[in-house]
Structure formats: structure tokens, C-alpha cells
Design an enzyme around this catalytic site. Structure first.
Site, PDB file in Angstrom:
ATOM      1  N   THR A   1       0.870  -1.176   0.000  1.00  0.00           N
ATOM      2  CA  THR A   1       0.000   0.000   0.000  1.00  0.00           C
ATOM      3  C   THR A   1       0.906   1.224   0.000  1.00  0.00           C
ATOM      4  O   THR A   1       2.050   1.156   0.469  1.00  0.00           O
ATOM      5  CB  THR A   1      -0.869   0.064   1.273  1.00  0.00           C
ATOM      6  OG1 THR A   1       0.006   0.179   2.393  1.00  0.00           O
ATOM      7  CG2 THR A   1      -1.721  -1.170   1.416  1.00  0.00           C
TER       8      THR A   1
ATOM      9  N   GLU B   1      -5.742  -4.192  -0.213  1.00  0.00           N
ATOM     10  CA  GLU B   1      -5.904  -5.346   0.678  1.00  0.00           C
ATOM     11  C   GLU B   1      -7.053  -6.253   0.258  1.00  0.00           C
ATOM     12  O   GLU B   1      -7.296  -7.289   0.874  1.00  0.00           O
ATOM     13  CB  GLU B   1      -6.154  -4.850   2.115  1.00  0.00           C
ATOM     14  CG  GLU B   1      -4.928  -4.241   2.790  1.00  0.00           C
ATOM     15  CD  GLU B   1      -4.781  -2.747   2.548  1.00  0.00           C
ATOM     16  OE1 GLU B   1      -5.329  -2.245   1.537  1.00  0.00           O
ATOM     17  OE2 GLU B   1      -4.126  -2.079   3.371  1.00  0.00           O
TER      18      GLU B   1
ATOM     19  N   LYS C   1     -14.823  17.306  11.268  1.00  0.00           N
ATOM     20  CA  LYS C   1     -15.713  17.333  12.425  1.00  0.00           C
ATOM     21  C   LYS C   1     -15.891  18.769  12.895  1.00  0.00           C
ATOM     22  O   LYS C   1     -14.966  19.382  13.409  1.00  0.00           O
ATOM     23  CB  LYS C   1     -15.149  16.474  13.555  1.00  0.00           C
ATOM     24  CG  LYS C   1     -16.198  16.165  14.597  1.00  0.00           C
ATOM     25  CD  LYS C   1     -15.720  15.110  15.567  1.00  0.00           C
ATOM     26  CE  LYS C   1     -16.883  14.543  16.359  1.00  0.00           C
ATOM     27  NZ  LYS C   1     -16.476  13.525  17.303  1.00  0.00           N
TER      28      LYS C   1
ATOM     29  N   TRP D   1     -20.275  15.517  11.872  1.00  0.00           N
ATOM     30  CA  TRP D   1     -19.396  15.144  10.773  1.00  0.00           C
ATOM     31  C   TRP D   1     -19.824  15.807   9.467  1.00  0.00           C
ATOM     32  O   TRP D   1     -21.008  15.917   9.186  1.00  0.00           O
ATOM     33  CB  TRP D   1     -19.408  13.625  10.569  1.00  0.00           C
ATOM     34  CG  TRP D   1     -18.868  12.859  11.726  1.00  0.00           C
ATOM     35  CD1 TRP D   1     -19.566  12.068  12.586  1.00  0.00           C
ATOM     36  CD2 TRP D   1     -17.509  12.798  12.152  1.00  0.00           C
ATOM     37  NE1 TRP D   1     -18.731  11.521  13.512  1.00  0.00           N
ATOM     38  CE2 TRP D   1     -17.456  11.957  13.283  1.00  0.00           C
ATOM     39  CE3 TRP D   1     -16.312  13.376  11.689  1.00  0.00           C
ATOM     40  CZ2 TRP D   1     -16.276  11.664  13.950  1.00  0.00           C
ATOM     41  CZ3 TRP D   1     -15.140  13.091  12.364  1.00  0.00           C
ATOM     42  CH2 TRP D   1     -15.123  12.250  13.482  1.00  0.00           C
TER      43      TRP D   1
HETATM   44  P1  ADP Z   1      -3.796   3.285  -1.693  1.00  0.00           P
HETATM   45  O1  ADP Z   1      -2.508   2.598  -1.943  1.00  0.00           O
HETATM   46  O2  ADP Z   1      -3.893   4.676  -2.219  1.00  0.00           O
HETATM   47  O3  ADP Z   1      -4.366   3.115  -0.307  1.00  0.00           O
HETATM   48  P2  ADP Z   1      -5.940   1.643  -2.526  1.00  0.00           P
HETATM   49  O4  ADP Z   1      -6.412   1.411  -3.902  1.00  0.00           O
HETATM   50  O5  ADP Z   1      -5.668   0.493  -1.681  1.00  0.00           O
HETATM   51  O6  ADP Z   1      -4.733   2.521  -2.711  1.00  0.00           O
HETATM   52  O7  ADP Z   1      -6.935   2.634  -1.801  1.00  0.00           O
HETATM   53  C1  ADP Z   1      -8.094   2.162  -1.234  1.00  0.00           C
HETATM   54  C2  ADP Z   1      -8.918   3.290  -0.764  1.00  0.00           C
HETATM   55  O8  ADP Z   1      -9.294   4.150  -1.837  1.00  0.00           O
HETATM   56  C3  ADP Z   1     -10.237   2.851  -0.175  1.00  0.00           C
HETATM   57  O9  ADP Z   1     -10.092   2.420   1.149  1.00  0.00           O
HETATM   58  C4  ADP Z   1     -11.079   4.111  -0.310  1.00  0.00           C
HETATM   59  O10 ADP Z   1     -10.827   5.027   0.711  1.00  0.00           O
HETATM   60  C5  ADP Z   1     -10.573   4.709  -1.595  1.00  0.00           C
HETATM   61  N1  ADP Z   1     -11.482   4.347  -2.687  1.00  0.00           N
HETATM   62  C6  ADP Z   1     -11.385   3.335  -3.565  1.00  0.00           C
HETATM   63  N2  ADP Z   1     -12.419   3.333  -4.422  1.00  0.00           N
HETATM   64  C7  ADP Z   1     -13.225   4.371  -4.080  1.00  0.00           C
HETATM   65  C8  ADP Z   1     -14.476   4.894  -4.564  1.00  0.00           C
HETATM   66  N3  ADP Z   1     -15.103   4.360  -5.596  1.00  0.00           N
HETATM   67  N4  ADP Z   1     -14.993   5.962  -3.929  1.00  0.00           N
HETATM   68  C9  ADP Z   1     -14.364   6.526  -2.881  1.00  0.00           C
HETATM   69  N5  ADP Z   1     -13.204   6.088  -2.392  1.00  0.00           N
HETATM   70  C10 ADP Z   1     -12.630   5.021  -2.970  1.00  0.00           C
END
Ligand code: ADP
Length: 544
Positions: free
Chosen positions: A184, A328, A439, A444
Site C-alpha cells: 500500500t 488489501e 468534524k 461530521w
Molecule cells: P492506496 O494505496 O492509495 O491506499 P488503494 O487502492 O488500496 O490505494 O486505496 C483504497 C482506498 O481508496 C479505499 O479504502 C477508499 O478510501 C478509496 N477508494 C477506492 N475506491 C473508491 C471509490 N469508488 N470511492 C471513494 N473512495 C474510494
């Protein structure tokens, strides 16, 4: 009573074997770093993958060894996916946009035996080589004639394949064997490695074939703009060969005009990527006054797809599939294929549904909980932290005991760090990353909702809403925005007028800060961490 059914291991090698036999003439079309457009069929690919596996074996790669890639989307990267995993080693995809510090950490942590690198990224490795393991070998992904001068003492990709047999006896092993590793981007602390298995990868590929059916079609072409270096390009290198779709690999040119031209000349049916890429494409679509030919489906994920973007595509006849997932989760968690009862609703309401993050894929369970871990109802209103469970989701992190302990709750659910609501029909709406929620006065405010509405204003090209500390209200939202080309800056009060239909007065931003561009993370998302750092000296206007 035990059933009497065969139990064959689910192995990645079986996917390409199947494609070579059943879809032999579907192609991988690649924009190469050498500058030309290259085509080869799945059958030819399978033969080259076998040669590559022999080449890896000749360099001592064994079961469980990590072999890394640092490359754009292209046929050689695809070949590495299959050759490395197929022989039982672990394909570790590295994101070239990581900082030098993160890259050094990752390669040392993974102990990569070989690193395959595109010519473009050779300088990145040269700059940090001193800090990488001494016995790591490098292979440049090109032919001899295009090998750049380098200080890596690098091997040449095509020479690894030259003269090797075009078949390989793919070993059979436990389906739980590790097949891939993706870190990640780690906005805080060191990056953490998601370690996929053959079983999770094959199940994910099958799941995507099942739930994303509308965006896939045998004999048509799919364009993964989403990189192979980030969560397996959302699984497309496994899904497309199963379906019999040709893959169009864009290399490094991901700007609107380049993507348009490639889609148009190849007749791409379905294109997958993050919202920023589609924003670029839409500018080009507007300039040309038409869509790329045969373009019918777009899959958007990685960050929230703005409602305005979904509406624009749908009005032009391009079906939008808004999906959500994470590294993940292999990564698909939810998909945006709509049930019939939604498609029969008036256009505006249908777009409302499409703007949500979709419904869960078969095999992925969702729950939302409050701060005490108590279940929150699926009523479309109650917010909670989103937890997930399933066979395509990590149970911990590669060689990281501390992070692994925190990854799952007592019942074995993985905490996503996302804050969400779920409707009684199962539609997920992401409100925020838990650390990005704003917040104000104990209530929120969703930064995603604010951004969504901000970019629906014609003068705003892109925007991020972030929290700024406030003496009375704890935090107040501020909008950081990029002006659309040729537009005039709206005042804060004009923006309030635009936003106040959907937001209460106290939820509206206290300020707009205009910037030329928003900082992006290594995966092309707006980096709120960097934004907050850039704005550390910022003072809120005295509105409240
Ligand atoms: P990074 O390495 O940037 O964390 P990931 O692809 O694992 O890359 O990121 C996952 C996160 O991206 C999710 O937990 C969420 O917060 C955000 N995310 C993914 N798809 C969407 C979506 N369609 N809308 C909003 N947020 C998203």
C-alpha cells in the site's frame, strides 16, 4: 459427511493455459517504451511466458522467491505476472511514483531477487541502488538494440527468452502459495505488503467475471488505464484472458489526448481507471465533439467518481460502473452494475444510485460499526467504519507482525479505515477515509460530498475539501480548488449559493483556496496529507 468431489488447486498458470487454448487469437496490444505499437496473441504470449519462466529458472529463481517489476502497462509486464507466479515465485509489483525512501524500504523488505525495469524507470533504480540489497539483479525490459547505458550491470529481457523452449511444465502446488505482493502506498508509516495467493487471485478473477459482466465481453477490447503496478490492475490481467477480451496496454501516456487516440484507433469497448484519468479524457471528448469509437463502458474507482462525471458519461451513452475496493482486497469489493429496478428509474435518480460506491461482490461481506465496534444498521443514514471479510481479502501483512495484529478484528473482519453508510438494498456510500472526515461542532461533514458538489460547478476542474483547525468548532471545511480552463473564479458566496441546496449552512466551506494543481499520491489520488502539510501556515477567515 465428506463429499466425493475432486479438489484441484486453483492456480494462476491455468488461466493463461485456458486463454491460449480457448481464446488463442485475442491480443495484447501495447504502446511500447520503444515508441511503437506492438501486438501479440494470447497463444504467442503463452509461448513467451514459458520462455521467460525458463529464463527465470536459469537465474536461480525458486518457489517463494520475490521477483519485482517496475514497469508501465505492456505485454512484457503481463508476461512477468504469469511467468513469476506460474513457477511458484512471488510477483512483486512496485509503484514507480513512490518516494526514494519508500522504494528502498520496500525492496529491502521484500528482498527482491530480481527487479525487472522498463527503460523509463532505470534512472530511479540507479539513484537508489547503493541502498538496495547487494545481490539483487536487474533486468531491463527491452531488446538488446534498445538497452540504455546503465550502472545496474543489467541483463536484457529479450535475451532471457532467446532460444528457450516455448512450453514449460508448470508445477502444481498448494493453492494457498503466495503469488503476488503489492505494498500500500502508506500515507502514514512504512508501506505494508498485501500478499496474494493463487487461490485468492483465481477466485478474484472469477468474481470479477461474474459481477462486472456488463463491462466485459468476449471478442472486444478492454483498456486498463489502472496500472499493473497497482493492485494487479484491478485483476484485469487475469479476468480479460478468462473472458477472451483483448487488452490494450497504454504504456506511460495517460493524458486525455493520448488515451483518446489509443481508444479510438483500437476501438476500445471498456476502459478502467481512476477519476482523474477520465476527467482528462472528458476534456478531449469535448474538444473533439465525439467519443472514441466503440467506447461503451467505463469502470471508475480508486477514489470517488464525481456525480457530474457519471452524468456526463451516461448522457453520451457510456455506461458507468463505479466500483470500490482497496489493495488489501485484491482489490474489488463492490461494483456498480445496477439492478433492473434502478435502471428503470428516471435518469436523475438512476445517477444518484450510480454515484454511490455500488453493491458488494459475491464473496465479499460488509459490515459497518460504531466507535465501540457495535453494528450500525444498514439504513442508508447511519455512518460507521467499514469492515470486510472474504477469500480475496488479506488476513494480515507480509512480514509485519505489528500491522497484522491490527488488521483484523476479533471476529476476523478487516478494517478498511473507510467511513460509510449502507442502504437496506445494499448500496454502499463512502463518506470518507476516517482520517479525512471533517468534524465541526461535534457533527461530521463528508469531504467526498463537498468535493462532489464543488466539481459540479462549471468553473471548478478539481477540488479537495480538508479540515482546518478552528478555536470554536474544532474543525471547519476549506475547499482547495483548481479553476477550469478559461473560467472565471466564482466567489465564496457564489459557491455557497451553488452548494446550499444540498448542504446545511454550517456544512459549507469557510474559504476557497485556488491552486494550479492538487498534489497527487503515488496512485493518482489527491494527497490530503500533502495538502495539509502545504497549508500548515494557513489561517481561516473569521466567518463564524
Ligand atoms: P492506496 O494505496 O492509495 O491506499 P488503494 O487502492 O488500496 O490505494 O486505496 C483504497 C482506498 O481508496 C479505499 O479504502 C477508499 O478510501 C478509496 N477508494 C477506492 N475506491 C473508491 C471509490 N469508488 N470511492 C471513494 N473512495 C474510494
Amino acid at each position: 459427511m465428506q463429499a466425493m468431489m475432486m479438489n484441484r488447486p486453483l492456480l494462476i498458470s491455468s488461466i493463461l493455459d485456458f486463454a491460449a487454448e480457448q481464446h488463442p487469437n485475442a491480443e495484447i496490444v501495447s504502446v511500447r517504451t520503444e515508441g511503437d505499437l506492438h501486438r501479440q496473441t494470447y497463444r504467442q504470449t503463452a509461448a513467451r511466458v514459458a520462455q521467460l519462466a525458463h529464463g527465470l529458472e536459469a537465474h536461480g529463481v525458486k518457489l517463494g522467491d520475490r521477483v519485482a517489476t517496475l514497469a508501465w502497462n505492456g505485454y512484457r509486464h503481463f508476461e512477468l505476472y504469469y511467468a513469476i507466479s506460474g513457477m511458484g515465485a512471488v510477483c512483486h509489483t512496485i509503484n514507480p511514483r513512490l518516494s526514494a525512501e519508500q522504494l528502498i524500504y520496500i525492496v529491502n523488505h521484500a528482498e527482491d531477487k530480481l527487479i525487472f525495469v522498463d527503460t523509463t524507470f532505470v534512472p530511479i533504480l540507479q539513484a537508489v541502488k547503493e541502498h538496495l540489497p547487494k545481490d539483487t539483479r536487474y533486468v531491463i525490459m527491452t531488446e538488446r538494440a534498445h538497452m540504455p547505458a546503465n550502472t545496474l550491470d543489467a541483463l536484457c529481457y529479450e535475451e532471457l527468452l532467446d532460444g528457450k523452449p516455448e512450453t514449460f511444465d508448470w508445477p502444481e502446488f498448494d493453492e494457498n502459495t503466495a503469488s503476488g505482493l503489492c505494498y500500500t502506498s502508506g500515507t502514514t508509516g512504512n508501506p505494508k505488503g498485501a500478499l496474494y495467493s493463487h487461490r485468492s487471485t483465481v477466485l478474484h478473477a472469477l468474481m470479477v467475471c461474474l459481477v462486472m459482466g456488463q463491462t466485459l465481453a468476449e471478442g472486444k477490447k478492454v483498456l486498463p488505464v489502472v496500472p499493473l503496478f497497482h493492485v494487479n490492475a484491478w485483476g484485469l490481467p487475469y479476468t480479460a484472458p478468462l473472458i477472451g477480451m483483448s487488452m490494450v496496454m497504454p504504456g506511460g501516456a495517460l493524458d486525455g489526448p493520448s488515451v483518446f487516440k489509443l481508444m479510438d484507433s483500437e476501438g476500445v469497448f471498456s476502459a478502467w481507471g481512476v477519476p482523474t484519468v477520465w476527467q482528462g479524457l472528458l476534456v478531449e471528448v469535448k474538444a473533439q465533439g465525439r467519443l472514441p469509437k466503440e467506447f461503451a463502458q467505463v469502470v471508475v474507482g480508486g477514489s470517488a467518481a464525481p456525480r457530474a462525471m457519471i452524468e456526463t458519461f451516461e448522457k453520451m451513452g457510456v455506461g458507468v460502473n463505479h466500483a470500490w475496493g482497496m489493495t488489501e482486497m485484491s482489490p474489488i469489493g463492490t461494483h456498480g452494475v445496477m439492478p433492473r429496478w434502478v435502471m428503470e428509474k428516471p435518469f436523475d435518480q438512476m445517477i444518484n444510485y450510480k454515484s454511490k460506491q455500488g453493491r458488494r461482490a459475491f464473496g465479499v461481506d460488509l459490515k459497518i460499526v460504531d466507535d465501540n465496534g457495535k453494528l450500525v444498521p444498514h439504513d442508508g443514514k447511519s455512518m460507521g467504519e467499514l469492515y470486510v471479510r472474504g477469500n480475496t481479502i488479506v488476513s494480515g501483512y507480509f512480514e509485519n507482525e505489528e500491522a497484522s495484529k491490527k488488521a483484523v478484528d476479533a471476529e476476523g473482519w478487516f478494517g478498511t479505515g473507510d467511513i460509510a453508510t449502507i442502504t437496506s438494498e445494499g448500496f454502499l456510500s463512502l463518506q470518507d477515509r476516517s482520517k479525512d472526515l471533517i468534524k465541526s461542532g461535534g457533527e461530521w461533514i463528508s469531504s467526498i460530498d463537498l468535493e462532489n458538489l464543488a466539481v459540479a460547478h462549471p468553473a471548478i476542474a478539481s477540488a479537495a475539501a480538508i479540515a482546518m483547525p478552528h478555536p470554536k468548532w474544532d474543525e471547519r471545511p476549506v475547499l482547495v480548488a483548481v479553476l477550469a480552463p478559461g473560467a472565471e473564479k466564482p466567489t465564496l458566496y457564489e459557491m455557497h449559493a451553488h452548494m446550499s441546496e444540498q448542504f446545511a449552512k454550517w456544512q459549507l466551506p469557510d474559504d476557497i483556496i485556488w491552486v494550479d494543481a492538487l498534489p497527487l499520491t503515488a496512485t493518482g489520488k489527491i494527497s490530503k496529507l500533502t495538502l495539509r502539510q502545504q497549508m500548515s501556515d494557513y489561517k481561516l477567515p473569521d466567518l463564524r
